[in-house]
Write a protein that holds these residues in place. Structure first.
Motif, PDB file in Angstrom:
ATOM      1  N   ASN A  41       0.804  -1.222   0.000  1.00 51.04           N
ATOM      2  CA  ASN A  41       0.000   0.000   0.000  1.00 51.04           C
ATOM      3  C   ASN A  41       0.838   1.273   0.000  1.00 51.04           C
ATOM      4  N   ALA A  42       2.146   1.145  -0.069  1.00 45.01           N
ATOM      5  CA  ALA A  42       3.016   2.318  -0.050  1.00 45.01           C
ATOM      6  C   ALA A  42       2.906   3.084  -1.361  1.00 45.01           C
ATOM      7  N   VAL A  43       3.058   4.387  -1.272  1.00 48.42           N
ATOM      8  CA  VAL A  43       3.040   5.267  -2.433  1.00 48.42           C
ATOM      9  C   VAL A  43       4.470   5.478  -2.885  1.00 48.42           C
ATOM     10  N   GLY A  44       4.737   5.301  -4.176  1.00 48.77           N
ATOM     11  CA  GLY A  44       6.073   5.564  -4.680  1.00 48.77           C
ATOM     12  C   GLY A  44       6.324   4.917  -6.025  1.00 48.77           C
ATOM     13  N   ASP A  45       7.352   5.418  -6.697  1.00 49.90           N
ATOM     14  CA  ASP A  45       7.799   4.820  -7.955  1.00 49.90           C
ATOM     15  C   ASP A  45       8.461   3.474  -7.677  1.00 49.90           C
ATOM     16  N   LEU A  46       9.135   3.404  -6.559  1.00 53.93           N
ATOM     17  CA  LEU A  46       9.729   2.170  -6.044  1.00 53.93           C
ATOM     18  C   LEU A  46       9.193   2.022  -4.630  1.00 53.93           C
ATOM     19  N   THR A  47       8.576   0.891  -4.336  1.00 57.25           N
ATOM     20  CA  THR A  47       8.076   0.665  -2.980  1.00 57.25           C
ATOM     21  C   THR A  47       8.834  -0.497  -2.365  1.00 57.25           C
ATOM     22  N   LEU A  48       9.183  -0.327  -1.099  1.00 57.94           N
ATOM     23  CA  LEU A  48       9.985  -1.316  -0.388  1.00 57.94           C
ATOM     24  C   LEU A  48       9.330  -1.670   0.934  1.00 57.94           C
ATOM     25  N   SER A  49       9.388  -2.946   1.272  1.00 56.74           N
ATOM     26  CA  SER A  49       8.916  -3.396   2.574  1.00 56.74           C
ATOM     27  C   SER A  49      10.063  -3.242   3.565  1.00 56.74           C
ATOM     28  N   VAL A  50       9.875  -2.352   4.536  1.00 55.96           N
ATOM     29  CA  VAL A  50      10.945  -2.042   5.488  1.00 55.96           C
ATOM     30  C   VAL A  50      10.368  -1.891   6.886  1.00 55.96           C
ATOM     31  N   ASP A  51      10.972  -2.594   7.820  1.00 52.01           N
ATOM     32  CA  ASP A  51      10.682  -2.406   9.242  1.00 52.01           C
ATOM     33  C   ASP A  51      11.768  -1.477   9.765  1.00 52.01           C
ATOM     34  N   VAL A  52      11.422  -0.218  10.021  1.00 46.56           N
ATOM     35  CA  VAL A  52      12.434   0.772  10.388  1.00 46.56           C
ATOM     36  C   VAL A  52      13.042   0.543  11.771  1.00 46.56           C
ATOM     37  N   THR A  53      12.522  -0.420  12.520  1.00 47.43           N
ATOM     38  CA  THR A  53      13.142  -0.758  13.810  1.00 47.43           C
ATOM     39  C   THR A  53      14.302  -1.728  13.627  1.00 47.43           C
ATOM     40  N   ASP A  54      14.506  -2.202  12.396  1.00 50.74           N
ATOM     41  CA  ASP A  54      15.583  -3.146  12.088  1.00 50.74           C
ATOM     42  C   ASP A  54      16.669  -2.422  11.288  1.00 50.74           C
ATOM     43  N   PRO A  55      17.816  -2.140  11.913  1.00 41.56           N
ATOM     44  CA  PRO A  55      18.871  -1.390  11.222  1.00 41.56           C
ATOM     45  C   PRO A  55      19.302  -2.019   9.900  1.00 41.56           C
ATOM     46  N   ALA A  56      19.322  -3.332   9.818  1.00 42.74           N
ATOM     47  CA  ALA A  56      19.733  -3.990   8.575  1.00 42.74           C
ATOM     48  C   ALA A  56      18.739  -3.704   7.452  1.00 42.74           C
ATOM     49  N   GLN A  57      17.452  -3.665   7.769  1.00 41.88           N
ATOM     50  CA  GLN A  57      16.451  -3.357   6.755  1.00 41.88           C
ATOM     51  C   GLN A  57      16.542  -1.896   6.314  1.00 41.88           C
ATOM     52  N   VAL A  58      16.847  -1.018   7.246  1.00 49.06           N
ATOM     53  CA  VAL A  58      17.002   0.406   6.894  1.00 49.06           C
ATOM     54  C   VAL A  58      18.213   0.573   5.971  1.00 49.06           C
ATOM     55  N   GLU A  59      19.313  -0.072   6.290  1.00 48.47           N
ATOM     56  CA  GLU A  59      20.489  -0.018   5.411  1.00 48.47           C
ATOM     57  C   GLU A  59      20.154  -0.575   4.033  1.00 48.47           C
ATOM     58  N   GLY A  60      19.393  -1.675   3.992  1.00 47.03           N
ATOM     59  CA  GLY A  60      18.988  -2.259   2.725  1.00 47.03           C
ATOM     60  C   GLY A  60      18.104  -1.328   1.911  1.00 47.03           C
ATOM     61  N   MET A  61      17.249  -0.574   2.593  1.00 44.26           N
ATOM     62  CA  MET A  61      16.376   0.398   1.925  1.00 44.26           C
ATOM     63  C   MET A  61      17.215   1.452   1.203  1.00 44.26           C
ATOM     64  N   TYR A  62      18.189   2.013   1.910  1.00 46.21           N
ATOM     65  CA  TYR A  62      19.034   3.034   1.291  1.00 46.21           C
ATOM     66  C   TYR A  62      19.877   2.448   0.167  1.00 46.21           C
ATOM     67  N   ALA A  63      20.359   1.230   0.357  1.00 53.22           N
ATOM     68  CA  ALA A  63      21.144   0.577  -0.690  1.00 53.22           C
ATOM     69  C   ALA A  63      20.297   0.335  -1.935  1.00 53.22           C
ATOM     70  N   ALA A  64      19.061  -0.112  -1.754  1.00 53.78           N
ATOM     71  CA  ALA A  64      18.174  -0.370  -2.894  1.00 53.78           C
ATOM     72  C   ALA A  64      17.854   0.923  -3.647  1.00 53.78           C
ATOM     73  N   ALA A  65      17.589   1.991  -2.904  1.00 53.31           N
ATOM     74  CA  ALA A  65      17.308   3.276  -3.545  1.00 53.31           C
ATOM     75  C   ALA A  65      18.520   3.759  -4.332  1.00 53.31           C
ATOM     76  N   HIS A  66      19.685   3.660  -3.737  1.00 49.81           N
ATOM     77  CA  HIS A  66      20.910   4.108  -4.408  1.00 49.81           C
ATOM     78  C   HIS A  66      21.232   3.233  -5.614  1.00 49.81           C
ATOM     79  N   GLU A  67      21.057   1.939  -5.464  1.00 52.27           N
ATOM     80  CA  GLU A  67      21.324   1.023  -6.569  1.00 52.27           C
ATOM     81  C   GLU A  67      20.375   1.270  -7.736  1.00 52.27           C
ATOM     82  N   THR A  68      19.124   1.571  -7.440  1.00 46.50           N
ATOM     83  CA  THR A  68      18.114   1.779  -8.479  1.00 46.50           C
ATOM     84  C   THR A  68      18.276   3.124  -9.173  1.00 46.50           C
ATOM     85  N   TYR A  69      18.542   4.179  -8.410  1.00 48.86           N
ATOM     86  CA  TYR A  69      18.546   5.530  -8.974  1.00 48.86           C
ATOM     87  C   TYR A  69      19.905   6.226  -8.989  1.00 48.86           C
TER      88      TYR A  69
END
Length: 81
Positions: A41-69
């Motif tokens: 249900n997230a709004v975005g050109d790229l949507t990611l499933s992220v639990d922001v309480t998990d540092p590894a998932q947050v790092e993965g979110m930034y890595a995915a955004a950087h890798e994509t764009y």
């Protein structure tokens, strides 16, 4: 189009303030990376499933955004926990 071409990562993008901000920055020309534990249900050109309480998932979110764009211009940490 004040944000034309800017890559904006927004957490909490599946509802409430986060979803509305994602829609608004999209209208201003931004590329939106919408992150939420509820990515379906997230709004975005790229949507990611992220639990922001998990540092590894947050790092993965930034890595995915950087890798994509190739870069990230705006970070909006909006997820309510």
């Amino acid at each position: 189009m004040r944000l034309d071409g800017k890559v904006c990562v927004i957490t909490g993008a599946a509802g409430g303030i986060g979803a509305e901000i994602a829609r608004l920055v999209d209208e201003e020309g931004a590329i939106v990376v919408g992150a939420d534990i509820d990515a379906a249900n997230a709004v975005g050109d790229l949507t990611l499933s992220v639990d922001v309480t998990d540092p590894a998932q947050v790092e993965g979110m930034y890595a995915a955004a950087h890798e994509t764009y190739g870069h990230i211009d705006v970070l909006l940490n909006n997820a309510g926990i």
